[in-house]
Design a protein around this motif. Structure first.
Motif, PDB file in Angstrom:
ATOM      1  N   VAL A   1       0.734  -1.298   0.073  1.00 10.16           N
ATOM      2  CA  VAL A   1       0.009   0.052  -0.079  1.00 10.16           C
ATOM      3  C   VAL A   1       0.918   1.411  -0.106  1.00 10.16           C
ATOM      4  CG1 VAL A   1      -1.967   1.229   1.264  1.00 10.16           C
ATOM      5  CG2 VAL A   1      -1.745  -1.299   1.266  1.00 10.16           C
ATOM      6  N   ILE A   2       0.562   2.072  -0.892  1.00  9.72           N
ATOM      7  CA  ILE A   2       1.672   3.124  -1.134  1.00  9.72           C
ATOM      8  C   ILE A   2       0.833   4.451  -0.781  1.00  9.72           C
ATOM      9  CG2 ILE A   2       3.121   4.145  -2.827  1.00  9.72           C
ATOM     10  CD1 ILE A   2       3.484   1.673  -4.228  1.00  9.72           C
ATOM     11  N   SER A   3       1.496   5.641  -0.119  1.00 10.61           N
ATOM     12  CA  SER A   3       0.797   6.805  -0.088  1.00 10.61           C
ATOM     13  C   SER A   3       1.860   7.733  -0.324  1.00 10.61           C
ATOM     14  CB  SER A   3       0.545   6.892   1.442  1.00 10.61           C
ATOM     15  OG  SER A   3      -0.111   8.402   1.587  1.00 10.61           O
TER      16      SER A   3
ATOM     17  N   ASP B   1       2.392  -4.592   2.992  1.00 16.95           N
ATOM     18  CA  ASP B   1       3.631  -3.904   3.204  1.00 16.95           C
ATOM     19  C   ASP B   1       3.204  -2.308   3.075  1.00 16.95           C
ATOM     20  OD1 ASP B   1       6.241  -2.875   3.606  1.00 16.95           O
ATOM     21  OD2 ASP B   1       6.633  -3.003   1.318  1.00 16.95           O
ATOM     22  N   LYS B   2       3.373  -1.448   4.200  1.00 16.29           N
ATOM     23  CA  LYS B   2       2.975  -0.086   3.892  1.00 16.29           C
ATOM     24  C   LYS B   2       4.214   0.725   3.647  1.00 16.29           C
ATOM     25  CE  LYS B   2       2.159  -0.171   8.338  1.00 16.29           C
ATOM     26  NZ  LYS B   2       1.497  -0.063   9.660  1.00 16.29           N
ATOM     27  N   SER B   3       4.131   1.727   2.619  1.00 17.30           N
ATOM     28  CA  SER B   3       5.031   2.532   2.150  1.00 17.30           C
ATOM     29  C   SER B   3       4.460   3.883   1.833  1.00 17.30           C
ATOM     30  CB  SER B   3       5.492   1.987   0.655  1.00 17.30           C
ATOM     31  OG  SER B   3       6.448   2.851   0.035  1.00 17.30           O
ATOM     32  N   VAL B   4       5.123   4.985   2.589  1.00 21.73           N
ATOM     33  CA  VAL B   4       4.908   6.320   2.579  1.00 21.73           C
ATOM     34  C   VAL B   4       6.097   6.992   1.988  1.00 21.73           C
ATOM     35  CG1 VAL B   4       4.221   8.393   3.834  1.00 21.73           C
ATOM     36  CG2 VAL B   4       3.205   6.516   4.450  1.00 21.73           C
TER      37      VAL B   4
ATOM     38  N   VAL C   1       5.222  16.018   8.413  1.00 20.31           N
ATOM     39  CA  VAL C   1       4.156  15.668   7.445  1.00 20.31           C
ATOM     40  C   VAL C   1       4.007  14.307   6.994  1.00 20.31           C
ATOM     41  CG1 VAL C   1       3.374  15.975   5.206  1.00 20.31           C
ATOM     42  CG2 VAL C   1       4.217  18.003   6.492  1.00 20.31           C
ATOM     43  N   LEU C   2       5.217  13.543   7.030  1.00 22.44           N
ATOM     44  CA  LEU C   2       5.406  12.210   6.522  1.00 22.44           C
ATOM     45  C   LEU C   2       4.604  11.368   7.814  1.00 22.44           C
ATOM     46  CD1 LEU C   2       8.983  11.822   5.114  1.00 22.44           C
ATOM     47  CD2 LEU C   2       6.905  11.319   3.977  1.00 22.44           C
ATOM     48  N   ASP C   3       4.985  11.909   8.761  1.00 20.87           N
ATOM     49  CA  ASP C   3       4.348  10.879  10.312  1.00 20.87           C
ATOM     50  C   ASP C   3       2.963  11.233   9.990  1.00 20.87           C
ATOM     51  OD1 ASP C   3       6.776  10.427  11.135  1.00 20.87           O
ATOM     52  OD2 ASP C   3       7.077  12.323  12.501  1.00 20.87           O
ATOM     53  N   SER C   4       2.393  12.326   9.887  1.00 26.75           N
ATOM     54  CA  SER C   4       0.886  12.357   9.555  1.00 26.75           C
ATOM     55  C   SER C   4       0.401  11.504   8.428  1.00 26.75           C
ATOM     56  CB  SER C   4       0.554  13.840   9.347  1.00 26.75           C
ATOM     57  OG  SER C   4      -0.814  13.944   9.031  1.00 26.75           O
ATOM     58  N   TYR C   5       1.025  11.346   7.340  1.00 23.35           N
ATOM     59  CA  TYR C   5       0.633  10.436   6.325  1.00 23.35           C
ATOM     60  C   TYR C   5       0.626   9.024   6.845  1.00 23.35           C
ATOM     61  CZ  TYR C   5       0.087  13.726   2.295  1.00 23.35           C
ATOM     62  OH  TYR C   5      -0.618  14.827   1.452  1.00 23.35           O
ATOM     63  N   LYS C   6       1.563   8.368   7.536  1.00 25.73           N
ATOM     64  CA  LYS C   6       1.695   7.315   7.943  1.00 25.73           C
ATOM     65  C   LYS C   6       0.535   7.035   9.159  1.00 25.73           C
ATOM     66  CE  LYS C   6       6.802   6.989   7.876  1.00 25.73           C
ATOM     67  NZ  LYS C   6       8.197   7.065   8.448  1.00 25.73           N
ATOM     68  N   ASP C   7       0.294   7.794   9.933  1.00 27.06           N
ATOM     69  CA  ASP C   7      -0.879   7.789  10.744  1.00 27.06           C
ATOM     70  C   ASP C   7      -2.132   7.638   9.995  1.00 27.06           C
ATOM     71  OD1 ASP C   7       0.766   7.769  12.851  1.00 27.06           O
ATOM     72  OD2 ASP C   7       0.333  10.071  13.360  1.00 27.06           O
TER      73      ASP C   7
END
Length: 346
Positions: free
Chosen positions: A193-195, A234-237, A209-215
């Motif tokens: 899953v890609i954000s 697998d999570k990918s920001v 900002v990256l941390d917010s997207y991860k949450d």
């Protein structure tokens, strides 16, 4: 033909190797999913030979010749499906394929087309915002690439082991995530899953900002994890372009899933010219969740459809320009010749 509870997969062919490759993918998927397959060949006069077909023709504007060419193309496509152990029904579409395919899309679980770049059926269905099938279809669309950017013919795997999806918080993005999870689960595949995080004006992305997207991504994944506890995720920001992120993912995954709403983020990737963005550069099939599948179907049903089976069908005889035809299957030697061209690792 298909009914609400027994929807098939539809693949469009125009005589190009790219469309036969799409037939191979569609037949392989239909066999795995236990679904029936229908193959459609579209043409319009008087310019069908120049615009749509790769087949030989003898008289420009001769409908009988065009119809015969369409049957020959369908015969070859049936042979490709037959190699996969799938018996396919066949249709011929005359007139503007974009509008006809949109109406036909109500009757299918999935529509598959091959992308060969300029020309052919794919460009007519994908090339303009006003008639883009990924925007207006009532079921998901899979676009199968023929070559990479260097012109190398791509290999297709019989088994799907890795699926990637572009994820955002829009209802289109959420539906894409839901479909990707179900798709991966059905194949026993790993889901990535890609954000993508847009860069700020200075070209950089702040850590906060990256941390917010991860949450946010963790929150979106909670119902997926609950529904598919055994699914490997697998999570990918990643900072930067959504197109770049998904194009890169296409090199490591068997399918890339994305939503289409027409503007912004992952869901705005796919409208406009096919010479741009993910559809042009992906080296794996792109599974598109169309805007209308979520929006129009939602309006008609008072909810987002759980699957294409929830979308009301339209009797084929009421769709102008659609003709069911019975054509013989080309010989095994013909299928073998086509297979050698469409897959270097055949």
């Amino acid at each position: 033909m298909t009914t609400k509870n027994d929807k098939a997969i539809l693949v469009g062919v125009d005589g190009s190797d790219a469309s036969f490759k799409a037939t191979w993918w569609a037949a392989n998927y239909a066999k795995h999913a236990g679904l029936t397959l229908q193959i459609v060949c579209a043409y319009s006069l008087p310019s069908y030979a120049a615009v749509s077909f790769d087949a030989t023709y003898t008289a420009m504007g001769d409908d009988a010749v065009a119809h015969s060419d369409a049957e020959e193309i369908l015969s070859k496509a049936k042979a490709i499906a037959d190699q996969q152990g799938v018996s396919a029904e066949t249709l011929i579409v005359t007139g503007d394929p974009s509008s006809v395919f949109v109406e036909l899309s109500r009757n299918y679980n999935l529509i598959v087309i091959g992308n060969r770049g300029k020309g052919g059926l794919a460009e007519r269905l994908l090339g303009t915002t006003s008639s883009s099938l990924p925007a207006y279809a009532y079921c998901p669309i899979v676009v199968v690439p023929y070559t990479d950017d260097d012109g190398t013919v791509m290999h297709l795997n019989n088994t799907i082991t890795r699926v990637a999806v572009g994820s955002d918080e829009s209802k289109w993005g959420l539906k894409a995530l839901e479909i990707a999870a179900a798709f991966a689960h059905a194949w026993g595949a790993k889901l990535t899953v890609i954000s993508a995080v847009p860069a700020l004006r200075n070209g950089r992305t702040e850590e906060g900002v990256l941390d917010s997207y991860k949450d946010d991504l963790d929150t979106r994944l909670e119902p997926i994890v609950k529904q598919y506890p055994e699914l490997e995720i697998d999570k990918s920001v990643v900072p930067g372009s959504a197109v770049d992120a998904l194009t890169a993912a296409s090199k490591e995954n068997d399918v890339v899933v994305v939503g289409s709403r027409g503007r912004g983020g992952f869901t705005g990737l796919l409208l406009g010219s096919i010479s741009q963005g993910l559809l042009q550069h992906s080296v794996s099939p792109v599974y598109v969740v169309p805007r209308k599948y979520v929006e129009a179907a939602e309006t008609e049903l008072a909810k987002v459809p759980a699957s294409p089976a929830d979308v009301p069908t339209v009797p084929v005889e009421k769709i102008e320009g659609v003709e069911p035809v019975a054509v013989p299957t080309a010989g095994e030697s013909v299928a073998e010749q086509v297979s050698e061209k469409i897959d270097p690792e055949h």
